[in-house]
Design an enzyme around this catalytic site. Structure first.
Site, PDB file in Angstrom:
ATOM      1  N   CYS A 130     -79.893 145.088  -1.663  1.00  0.00           N
ATOM      2  CA  CYS A 130     -79.495 145.788  -0.432  1.00  0.00           C
ATOM      3  C   CYS A 130     -80.396 145.346   0.734  1.00  0.00           C
ATOM      4  O   CYS A 130     -80.283 144.225   1.191  1.00  0.00           O
ATOM      5  CB  CYS A 130     -79.507 147.297  -0.657  1.00  0.00           C
ATOM      6  SG  CYS A 130     -78.548 148.208   0.573  1.00  0.00           S
TER       7      CYS A 130
ATOM      8  N   HIS B 191     -75.998 147.625  -5.373  1.00  0.00           N
ATOM      9  CA  HIS B 191     -77.103 148.163  -6.175  1.00  0.00           C
ATOM     10  C   HIS B 191     -76.761 148.019  -7.658  1.00  0.00           C
ATOM     11  O   HIS B 191     -76.223 148.942  -8.268  1.00  0.00           O
ATOM     12  CB  HIS B 191     -77.334 149.638  -5.835  1.00  0.00           C
ATOM     13  CG  HIS B 191     -77.955 149.866  -4.498  1.00  0.00           C
ATOM     14  ND1 HIS B 191     -79.318 150.008  -4.315  1.00  0.00           N
ATOM     15  CD2 HIS B 191     -77.403 149.959  -3.264  1.00  0.00           C
ATOM     16  CE1 HIS B 191     -79.565 150.194  -3.025  1.00  0.00           C
ATOM     17  NE2 HIS B 191     -78.429 150.166  -2.371  1.00  0.00           N
TER      18      HIS B 191
ATOM     19  N   GLU C 166     -78.534 148.185 -10.189  1.00  0.00           N
ATOM     20  CA  GLU C 166     -79.303 149.059 -11.088  1.00  0.00           C
ATOM     21  C   GLU C 166     -78.522 150.285 -11.539  1.00  0.00           C
ATOM     22  O   GLU C 166     -78.786 150.840 -12.606  1.00  0.00           O
ATOM     23  CB  GLU C 166     -80.612 149.505 -10.416  1.00  0.00           C
ATOM     24  CG  GLU C 166     -80.477 150.434  -9.216  1.00  0.00           C
ATOM     25  CD  GLU C 166     -80.361 149.724  -7.872  1.00  0.00           C
ATOM     26  OE1 GLU C 166     -80.668 150.353  -6.850  1.00  0.00           O
ATOM     27  OE2 GLU C 166     -79.953 148.541  -7.857  1.00  0.00           O
TER      28      GLU C 166
END
Length: 603
Positions: free
Chosen positions: A398, A525, A527
């Site tokens: 990001c 993102h 994750e």
């Protein structure tokens, strides 16, 4: 529908979220379908506008919901995809009640906490519990509900009242209450003290809820006499009292619960003993053992501005851990305060400056996570420059991707005042700009949020290979600014490659530096979709590059012969990865599970 409610007493931060996740995993291992709900008693509509220092990270769901980080624990442990309705806040409840009142649904009535707010809470729980979250049709068998905060908090009262009514309404065979409480050991005396838990349970019973199971947090297992005392004073059978003592990592918690027969107590309370099987945690146990045995370290420098509270980057840490376990390496995170890398710190606090740079230079790989605001941005830019010039494996997420682009513009294109309009609205070289559909007046829920599709424009790039030679990938987003599409030709002419873009081709999603061993920035993102048995592709790339295994990994990905729809493995191992000369495969039939996160279509 059966319900398990997890409450907490004495102090906050006992690990209710991990306990709720572990209970869910244990019930899933018994063959049941499980969903989860998190209740947060704060007045915010969602977690989107709260500082990571205040509340930890904001977890983003597929549908764009900005929610509490505990929903991330549920998704990782249970491998499910929750919705924004699975996170209930006081703000959401009151908003729905007020909207009803304005529409005239309560016409003539005095709108009150009881029954209108408590009814709204119960209706929301029942509605959210019915949403399928595991990719199958129809509702789950069991819904695990976690009530945030501690018993006795003033803001929790409407929820306690609602849940008391709810337990009575659904009946004793459909509701099980697990109370997580602290049993401290005072150093002066050296014995386990039960009074805090006694008081907590008494308060809970006084509010109309009676615990079926006590989950006691303590440094070591409870003594039998302590269990007996708790059983006597809290009116809970001794076999229904489990100890959640300190363990090396949270993957042990489901195993702790299983070993103490917590599943039997829950299943008995829910009248499911004859339906559920014995819990099968073979794969989970094997992964936990692997994690325990790892000793060969891989050092990753995490360059951020919220490092004062590690929960600010919880999902990033978990994704790094999943990838490092997949690569059979022991993860060591070097926390680097971004601001400490800047020249101003060199003057004001030379020791902090030197220590930060030593940590950065001593790392095998560098990660710059997302964030907001201009504090520490210059430090992040310096970290990206160091990684690019010294050929150190780098992953920017990001804002981390955006600062990598800014650094390239300044250092390679010679545009010394290149910047993001977030940090300098008047910059003459805006390489990162505000997105046209964003709002500058309203903060909550106005970003580009949730799951969006990224198409690979360069099929031979590292990230496409890491995603299993996919044509596209679906990942979760949370941003207001994007790389300026009008400057892309300049960047690409200078060697930077924007390999992944949205369906329009004008929104940049993945950037790579082909001349670098591993230099990748992603606007999304990744994750948020990483799982213990299914590491995120770009995190796996970072860890494998940081320990010298990337070429072997990419070579094996390049050998893919059979197509796999939607990136989901057919349960048969298609390839094996070489790790330190040993070949291994994960038990779900995919290379470290990378193919199993539903990303991409292969041809």
């Amino acid at each position: 529908m059966k319900y398990v409610l997890v409450t907490g007493g004495v102090v906050s931060g006992l690990g209710k979220g991990v306990t709720a996740s572990s209970i869910g995993l244990l019930l899933k291992a018994c063959g049941l379908r499980v969903t989860s709900i998190k209740i947060d008693p704060y007045l915010n509509t969602d977690a989107g506008t709260m500082s990571p220092f205040e509340h930890g990270e904001v977890f983003v769901l597929d549908d764009g919901g900005e929610v509490d980080l505990d929903l991330g624990n549920y998704e990782r442990f249970l491998d499910i995809k929750l919705t924004r309705d699975n996170n209930i806040t006081t703000g959401k409840i009151y908003q729905s009640v007020i909207n009803k009142e304005r529409k005239g649904d309560y016409l003539g009535k005095t709108v009150q906490v009881v029954p209108h707010v408590t009814d709204a809470i119960q209706e929301w729980i029942e509605r959210a519990a019915m949403i399928p979250v595991d990719g199958k049709e129809g509702p789950a068998d069991v819904c695990v509900i976690e009530l945030g905060g501690t018993i006795g908090d003033i803001e929790s009262m409407p929820f306690i009242e609602a849940l008391g009514q709810f337990s009575y309404r659904v009946g004793p065979g459909n509701f099980c209450l697990v109370h997580v409480s602290l049993v401290p050991v005072l150093n002066v005396v050296g014995e386990q003290k039960t009074k805090p838990t006694q008081h907590s349970v008494r308060g809970l019973r006084g509010l109309g809820l009676t615990p079926n199971i006590l989950a006691c947090r303590s440094t070591k297992a409870l003594d039998d006499n302590v269990k007996g005392k708790l059983s006597q004073f809290c009116h809970v059978p001794a076999e229904n009292i489990v100890t959640l003592y300190d363990v090396p990592n949270i993957w042990h918690i489901p195993l702790l619960l299983r070993d103490q027969k917590a599943h039997e107590a829950i299943l008995k309370g829910l009248n499911l003993l004859g339906i559920a099987r014995e819990p099968d945690l073979t794969e989970w146990t094997a992964r936990t053992k692997v994690y325990e045995m790892l000793h060969d370290p891989v050092k990753i420098a995490m360059v951020g501005k919220y490092i004062g509270l590690k929960d600010s980057y919880l999902s990033v840490l978990k994704a790094l851990l999943h990838a490092s376990v997949g690569c059979r390496k022991k993860l060591v995170v070097e926390w680097v305060e971004a601001g400490h890398l800047e020249d101003i710190t060199a003057k004001e606090d030379p020791d902090a400056y030197k220590a930060a740079w030593n940590r950065l230079k001593g790392a095998d790989g560098i990660l710059v996570p997302g964030g907001f605001g201009d504090r520490g941005v210059q430090g992040k830019i310096l970290a990206a420059k160091y990684a690019r010039e010294r050929k150190v494996p780098f992953l920017g997420i990001c804002l981390g991707m955006q600062i990598a682009v800014i650094e390239y513009a300044r250092s390679v294109l010679g545009l010394h005042n290149a910047n993001s309009t977030e940090f300098d609205p008047e910059t003459s070289n805006p390489c990162v700009i505000f997105m046209p559909e964003g709002s500058k007046t309203h903060m909550g829920g106005t970003m580009r949020l949730g799951s969006r599709r990224t198409y690979f424009k360069v099929p031979d790039c590292k990230s496409a290979k890491l995603y299993g030679n996919a044509n596209f990938v679906d990942e979760r987003h949370r941003h207001r600014y994007e790389v300026n599409p009008d400057m892309i030709s300049q960047f690409e002419a200078a060697g930077l490659s924007f390999v992944g873009r949205d369906e329009s081709g004008r929104r940049m999603e993945i950037v790579e530096l082909p001349s670098h061993p591993y230099f990748i920035g992603v606007q999304f993102h990744p994750e948020f979709k990483s799982r213990p048995g299914k590491p995120s592709a770009v995190f796996l790339g970072l860890i494998s590059a940081s320990c010298g295994q990337l070429d072997s990994l990419l070579h094996n990905f390049g050998q893919l012969s059979k197509p796999m729809a939607n990136g989901i493995s057919n349960g048969k191992a298609t390839i094996k990865a070489q790790q330190n000369g040993n070949y291994f495969k994960s038990s779900n039939g995919s290379l470290n599970g990378v193919y199993s996160n539903g990303n991409g279509v292969h041809h």
